[in-house]
Design a protein around this motif. Structure first.
Motif, PDB file in Angstrom:
ATOM      1  N   CYS A   1       8.486  -8.226 -13.120  1.00  0.00           N
ATOM      2  CA  CYS A   1       7.144  -8.247 -13.710  1.00  0.00           C
ATOM      3  C   CYS A   1       6.129  -7.964 -12.614  1.00  0.00           C
ATOM      4  O   CYS A   1       6.362  -8.259 -11.437  1.00  0.00           O
ATOM      5  N   ASN A   2       5.003  -7.400 -12.994  1.00  0.00           N
ATOM      6  CA  ASN A   2       3.938  -7.160 -12.018  1.00  0.00           C
ATOM      7  C   ASN A   2       3.056  -8.395 -11.822  1.00  0.00           C
ATOM      8  O   ASN A   2       2.174  -8.395 -10.961  1.00  0.00           O
TER       9      ASN A   2
ATOM     10  N   MET B   1       8.917  -2.401 -17.710  1.00  0.00           N
ATOM     11  CA  MET B   1       9.362  -2.030 -16.375  1.00  0.00           C
ATOM     12  C   MET B   1      10.861  -1.731 -16.321  1.00  0.00           C
ATOM     13  O   MET B   1      11.366  -1.237 -15.310  1.00  0.00           O
TER      14      MET B   1
ATOM     15  N   ILE C   1       0.130  -4.223 -17.256  1.00  0.00           N
ATOM     16  CA  ILE C   1       1.134  -3.189 -16.960  1.00  0.00           C
ATOM     17  C   ILE C   1       0.669  -1.817 -17.446  1.00  0.00           C
ATOM     18  O   ILE C   1       1.026  -0.781 -16.868  1.00  0.00           O
TER      19      ILE C   1
ATOM     20  N   GLU D   1      -1.161  -0.155 -14.575  1.00  0.00           N
ATOM     21  CA  GLU D   1      -0.480   0.119 -13.312  1.00  0.00           C
ATOM     22  C   GLU D   1      -0.313   1.627 -13.166  1.00  0.00           C
ATOM     23  O   GLU D   1       0.071   2.313 -14.114  1.00  0.00           O
TER      24      GLU D   1
ATOM     25  N   TYR E   1       2.633   3.608 -14.683  1.00  0.00           N
ATOM     26  CA  TYR E   1       2.793   3.496 -16.130  1.00  0.00           C
ATOM     27  C   TYR E   1       1.636   4.149 -16.871  1.00  0.00           C
ATOM     28  O   TYR E   1       1.825   4.737 -17.939  1.00  0.00           O
TER      29      TYR E   1
END
Length: 322
Positions: free
Chosen positions: A32-33, A80, A106, A109, A112
């Motif tokens: 995970c970010n 992800m 996300i 990002e 993505y």
């Protein structure tokens, strides 16, 4: 990290059985970010566990054999996983409703955003169920980290621009988790507050708000133990137990699959490594259940189950009796 698992296994929670499995909740990995305080899977940027392509194909085989109606994708950040788009596309071709449990950030990002993740979700008609622990910046950043609130708002505006929360085939739901060891407020009332605040301040629209009780496991369980609030929180859950919620707890119509393909009664049992009951194995793999009915099987229970049945109830689809 302190482990709450030993405190949860002995329980006086009432026994429950599963009905027909309608939903597969699939954890595509712990990468995970973000590293959120309330995260019950301890996900983060340094995790390497990700579901591999053969297991993804096994998921699709199970869907074909069991007439699964809903595929609920979780993580970590499920997007992800490098096979995320393949799984979504194949499930949608089968007419399965796909839910993406998205942390919103996300979508912004660089890797993505550049490859059109939000646009892909819209094209596929994926239901986006997005975590937004509060409509105020301070509370969000206490749980999820500095800068997350503004990114979340930007992501919601991006989804709105694609028709999410507006078009009938682009459902956008938000998820509220309390800050700390308290039960969520009434879902309907809080939803009205969310809709009013987000619309007036940012012009954001969404479909439903889901209130979810924080479970006393993994990272949140460790926080409770370190602050000596684990027992008081468990007392809160047990004192607010509602028998009426037993009929609609999510485990009755759902099974949870981890990133390696092992099967559990729910996502929380998965994190506690509680195996299915009445099997010959400590861990049951999805490959063992092809062609096997889960109807009327006993569900593995523990004290954490009081989190799903306290007050208005709690599930991945929000309150049970609001």
């Amino acid at each position: 990290m302190l482990d709450s698992r030993p405190l949860l296994l002995a329980t006086d929670f009432p026994p429950i059985k599963r009905g027909r499995v309608e939903t597969l909740q699939v954890n595509l990995g712990y990468l995970c970010n973000l590293s959120c305080v309330h995260c019950h899977v301890n996900a983060g940027p340094n995790r390497t566990e990700l579901m591999a392509r053969p297991t993804i194909d096994l998921i699709l085989r199970y869907i074909d054999q069991h007439d699964i109606q809903v595929l609920d994708l979780t993580g970590g950040a499920p997007e992800m996983n490098p096979h995320f788009r393949y799984l979504v596309t194949e499930a949608r071709l089968r007419g399965v409703e796909v839910i993406d449990r998205c942390n919103l950030t996300i979508l912004l990002e660089p890797d993505y955003a550049a490859t059109g993740l939000a646009e892909f979700l819209a094209e596929q008609g994926v239901v986006v169920t997005a975590s937004l622990p509060c409509y105020s910046e301070d509370n969000v950043e206490k749980q999820r980290g500095k800068g997350v609130y503004n990114k979340s708002i930007a992501a919601l505006l991006k989804l709105n621009a694609l028709g999410y929360g507006i078009d009938a085939d682009k459902q956008l739901n938000l998820v509220y988790n309390p800050v700390g060891a308290v039960l969520p407020p009434p879902q309907e009332t809080l939803q009205a507050d969310y809709k009013s605040e987000l619309k007036q301040r940012f012009g954001i629209e969404f479909n439903q708000l889901f209130t979810i009780t924080n479970m006393p496991i993994s990272r949140f369980g460790s926080v409770l133990m370190s602050h000596n609030t684990f027992n008081p929180y468990m007392d809160l859950l047990k004192n607010n137990f509602s028998d009426a919620n037993l009929a609609t707890v999510m485990c009755r119509s759902l099974i949870s699959i981890d990133w390696q393909g092992y099967v559990y009664d729910c996502d929380f049992n998965q994190m506690l490594e509680m195996p299915l009951i009445a099997t010959d194995k400590t861990k049951t793999h999805l490959s063992d259940l092809l062609g096997v009915s889960m109807m009327d099987r006993d569900i593995a229970i523990g004290d954490h189950c009081f989190g799903c049945t306290a007050g208005q109830g709690s599930s991945c689809g929000g309150a049970l009796n609001d």
